[in-house]
Scaffold this motif. Sequence first.
Motif: not given
Length: 343
Positions: A17-22, A247-251, A266-273
Amino acid sequence: MSVDLSTTYLGLTLRSPLVVGAAAPLTEDLDQLKAFEDAGAAAVVLHSLFEEQIEQEQLDLHHHAMHGAESYGEALSYLPEPSLFHVGHELYLRHIEQARARVALPIIASLNGTSPGQWVRFARQIEQAGADALELNIYSLPTDPELSSAAIENQVEEIVREVRTEVKLPLAVKLSPFFTNLSAMARRLVEAGADGLVLFNRFYQPDIDIEELEVRPNLLLSTPHDLRLPLRWIALLHGRLQADLAASGGVHRGTDVVRLLMAGASITQVVGSLLRHGPARLASLEEELAVWLQEHDYATVRELVGCMSQQRCPNPSDYERAQYMRAIQSYRPADAAAALGPW
Ligand SMILES: Cc1cc2nc3c(=O)[nH]c(=O)nc-3n(C[C@H](O)[C@H](O)[C@H](O)COP(=O)(O)O)c2cc1C
């Protein structure tokens, strides 16, 4: 025991479920995309191409056609100044093609706009450039007091309908949490053709520089606290829509991923981390997720998805207004400090 981390999103089967977010600093560079793939990214959402970029380019071309024809010999001098706006469109398509050639990851392109218009036609070119899916980010901040909520909602729905008619690509809509009735809006977007919803857009609030008397758009990265907003709404919506939830935000930690999956993502997007720690953070998030699942006797991620959604959790009212009173009465300073933990 090995754990099956795979999940499905927008009809794509993903390894985890680990997706790189925009975010341009993460997805603009092809070497970095490769680094994300090597670190185990399940997919990547490219940074957005903006409505303003596309429309500015059309204006530039129009200007060139009108004025350039008057003086053939000097036509080149009528070309608009190369600008961020002008190069956006072509570069974006080329980036999708190059990314497609460089990584085997599913590539989700991102279009970002606020109003129905010609720019949505660009979705088709994104499809032709080889993207596996499209994320449509509808990022608007209505400030016109004459504009009713209904008119704003109709406009958002209209954009989704227009994009849907342009492409067959799986379509996710990244939306704002600020609707009068988000559940109703979510349903309308799915009926208009969204295969998935990304919760949420993060609104960047400008700050005031009190010495220079300037408004500064300095961007603050999220913390794990930010996860509560998508968590609640994913839990409320899971099982009620014919659409996947992202989900996007705070992962920031493996346990954040666990929470959001339990809520129904279904997935979580990760950006800040990833901006803070680099691509290798993805591998540790995956490791933390896998270890948690093993320690809690889950064989697959799928068993987790939605197990704490509103429909399935022991106290459905915990996600609703009724718990507001309980929450404010239960405040203890020590709990608040401990709630965040290391991240
Ligand atoms: C530097 C930066 C650039 C971003 N650019 C985009 C973008 O182009 N399109 C988009 O939909 N979201 C963009 N976002 C928002 C992220 O995709 C994400 O929704 C937000 O950062 C919350 O996720 P996080 O808590 O993992 O950081 C950007 C965020 C950051 C920090």
